[in-house]
Design an enzyme around this catalytic site. Structure first.
Site, PDB file in Angstrom:
ATOM      1  N   HIS A 220     -41.676  -6.683  12.145  1.00 32.04           N
ATOM      2  CA  HIS A 220     -42.245  -6.808  13.494  1.00 32.04           C
ATOM      3  C   HIS A 220     -41.721  -8.059  14.190  1.00 32.04           C
ATOM      4  CE1 HIS A 220     -45.333  -3.949  11.833  1.00 32.04           C
ATOM      5  NE2 HIS A 220     -45.126  -3.428  13.026  1.00 32.04           N
ATOM      6  N   HIS A 224     -36.899  -5.479  16.323  1.00 30.18           N
ATOM      7  CA  HIS A 224     -37.707  -4.267  16.503  1.00 30.18           C
ATOM      8  C   HIS A 224     -38.094  -4.093  17.972  1.00 30.18           C
ATOM      9  CE1 HIS A 224     -40.760  -1.189  15.971  1.00 30.18           C
ATOM     10  NE2 HIS A 224     -41.696  -2.011  16.414  1.00 30.18           N
ATOM     11  N   HIS A 261     -44.579  -4.917  23.123  1.00 32.57           N
ATOM     12  CA  HIS A 261     -45.608  -4.135  22.428  1.00 32.57           C
ATOM     13  C   HIS A 261     -46.065  -4.733  21.094  1.00 32.57           C
ATOM     14  CE1 HIS A 261     -42.390  -2.663  19.821  1.00 32.57           C
ATOM     15  NE2 HIS A 261     -43.325  -2.122  19.053  1.00 32.57           N
ATOM     16  N   ASP A 262     -45.253  -5.584  20.462  1.00 34.86           N
ATOM     17  CA  ASP A 262     -45.653  -6.218  19.195  1.00 34.86           C
ATOM     18  C   ASP A 262     -45.590  -7.738  19.284  1.00 34.86           C
ATOM     19  OD1 ASP A 262     -46.490  -4.228  17.437  1.00 34.86           O
ATOM     20  OD2 ASP A 262     -44.453  -3.675  16.877  1.00 34.86           O
ATOM     21  N   ASP A 372     -41.533   3.638  19.190  1.00 38.85           N
ATOM     22  CA  ASP A 372     -41.914   2.709  18.129  1.00 38.85           C
ATOM     23  C   ASP A 372     -41.357   3.155  16.777  1.00 38.85           C
ATOM     24  OD1 ASP A 372     -43.146   0.405  17.262  1.00 38.85           O
ATOM     25  OD2 ASP A 372     -45.155   1.263  17.140  1.00 38.85           O
TER      26      ASP A 372
END
Length: 478
Positions: A220, A224, A261-262, A372
């Site tokens: 993560h 990514h 998103h992460d 994702d």
């Protein structure tokens, strides 16, 4: 003890009342006192009368208790006047005691509330200061931007970026090429021109987002993030999503959401956060990490110099943030599983209708879910490396679970299961990844090539299982 009120008036100065006096005795013992003549009580301190010229006769003194029964003050009534008298004083009665007791109770609650508000105010100021410090250190400063601009880096040709075979995972975590890829995709989609975003805003923003991805995580991380963002780019540019989601603000929000998103992922799952009773779990009871990612991303966007949405009208801004939040929360697989039955009906039991708001929201969530998981659609060599980084991070979580005396969140975090990774991957790809890309194919036939890649990778993992060869992370497939 002190008082700022005397004879019903605010004095402008504080009267200091010794704890050895009547009020002090009530404050230390918690017992009320009703004295008809204070001068007959040795505990009475005459100093206040001497200083003020006032003559105290009767007194009713009551402790003020907080919710925890701790004494926080006293109330003091003196010189009760007789009804319709000519100024003569009388004594306090039992009824007066009951009234003052009720009043003291209200005072206790009011003081407690005031203490709480003061404490909250102090905590808010501390939090504001902390956020300012964190925000300062978490942004890409001018020197970092200058270093990026002066450092030689690769530039990926746009035709290559638009190819389904392109994979950002070939770049190292510290390679500035990843930042350039994001910038080039952003500009190729025309978002800079459409929403009035200058290079001087966009470059520091992307560098700041990268800085807020932790560099000690195997999976993560910003590689990514770039991969997921590239998937959204492909969906729009190559696979026809732009023909279904026609609102450029929605597409813009999806792209920025993919990048964020992460952000600030800690390498732990939602199950871990919940089982560990972490601070994050206390803040967010559902979709814990995803809500944290959204709020962390908003912390960056709330800085005016990084607010990519600032040129939107109030209505457009609200719509963009709503889509931005929905997109990030959609990366929670628990939400995906909750929507899977409805997703499977699209273009099978009922035709997909982009003008149907429910269909559109499901579709946008699906786009984020499949993006994702996009790393698992690449060639097997790359897909295997992605899987290895995922399990490496899972096992690190499992190590922490053991250290804390917690049970494993799942079999996936148990390091002793490393040799069974091929079986675990067949299960994950077959029951999680494939259904998502199958639904995507049903809505957008052009994405069938991604489903085909998933099936090919399932076949590779099955051959490894059939070979009954113990798996070791980093071991190439042969």
């Amino acid at each position: 003890m002190t008082s700022a009120v005397f004879d019903g008036q605010i004095t402008g100065q504080r009267l200091v009342l010794p704890l050895g006096g009547i009020a002090g005795w009530v404050a230390t013992t918690g017992q009320p006192l009703n004295l008809p003549d204070v001068y007959q009580d040795p505990r009475f301190n005459k100093e206040v009368d001497l200083r003020t010229g006032y003559r105290t006769k009767s007194m009713l003194c009551m402790p003020v208790l907080g919710p925890s029964k701790k004494i926080v003050g006293v109330t003091n009534l003196i010189n009760k006047k007789a009804f319709e008298s000519d100024g003569k004083f009388t004594v306090f009665t039992r009824e007066d005691e009951e009234l003052l007791s009720a009043f003291s109770l209200i005072c206790g609650l009011a003081l407690h509330k005031n203490f709480l508000l003061a404490e909250i105010s102090k905590k808010q100021k501390t939090l504001t200061l902390t956020m300012e410090i964190m925000s300062y250190h978490a942004i890409a400063n001018a020197q970092e931007v200058s270093r990026y601009l002066s450092t030689p880096r690769l530039s990926v040709p746009i035709p290559d970026l638009r190819s389904l075979t392109f994979d950002p995972h070939v770049y190292s975590l510290t390679d500035d090429t990843l930042v350039t890829i994001v910038l080039d995709m952003f500009k190729d989609l025309g978002f800079d021109m459409l929403f009035g975003i200058s290079e001087s805003m966009l470059q520091p923003y992307v560098l700041t987002v990268r800085k807020n991805y932790r560099t000690n995580l195997p999976y993560h991380n910003f590689v990514h993030a770039t991969s997921v963002t590239h998937s959204i780019y492909l969906m729009i540019k190559t696979l026809g999503v732009g023909e279904i989601i026609t609102d450029p603000i929605e597409l813009f929000a999806l792209f920025v959401a993919a990048l964020n998103h992460d952000v600030d992922h800690r390498g732990r799952s939602n199950a871990f956060e919940k089982n560990a009773n972490s601070v994050l779990a206390a803040f967010y009871s559902t979709s814990t990490l995803e809500r944290h990612h959204f709020h962390h991303a908003m912390t960056i966007l709330q800085r005016d110099e990084y607010n990519l949405f600032r040129n939107l009208s109030p209505g457009e801004y609200s719509r963009a943030l709503k889509s931005f939040e929905h997109a990030i929360l959609s990366t929670d697989l628990a939400i995906y599983f909750g929507n899977l039955k409805r997703l499977k009906r699209l273009n099978v039991e009922e035709p997909f209708d982009p003008s149907n708001q429910e269909h559109l929201e499901l579709f946008k969530g699906l786009i984020m879910t499949t993006s994702d998981l996009i790393g698992l659609t690449k060639n097997f060599h790359s897909s295997q490396k992605t899987a290895d980084s995922v399990y490496t991070e899972f096992f690190l979580q499992g190590d922490e679970e053991r250290r804390l005396g917690m049970p494993y969140s799942s079999r996936l975090t148990d390091r002793s299961q490393e040799s069974f990774i091929p079986e675990l991957q067949v299960d994950f790809l077959s029951h999680v990844v494939r259904p998502a890309f199958e639904v995507l194919r049903n809505v957008i036939p052009a994405t069938g090539v991604l489903l085909q890649s998933v099936d090919e990778n399932i076949g590779c993992w099955k051959r490894w299982v059939d070979a009954k060869k113990p798996y070791v992370i980093g071991q190439p497939f042969s």
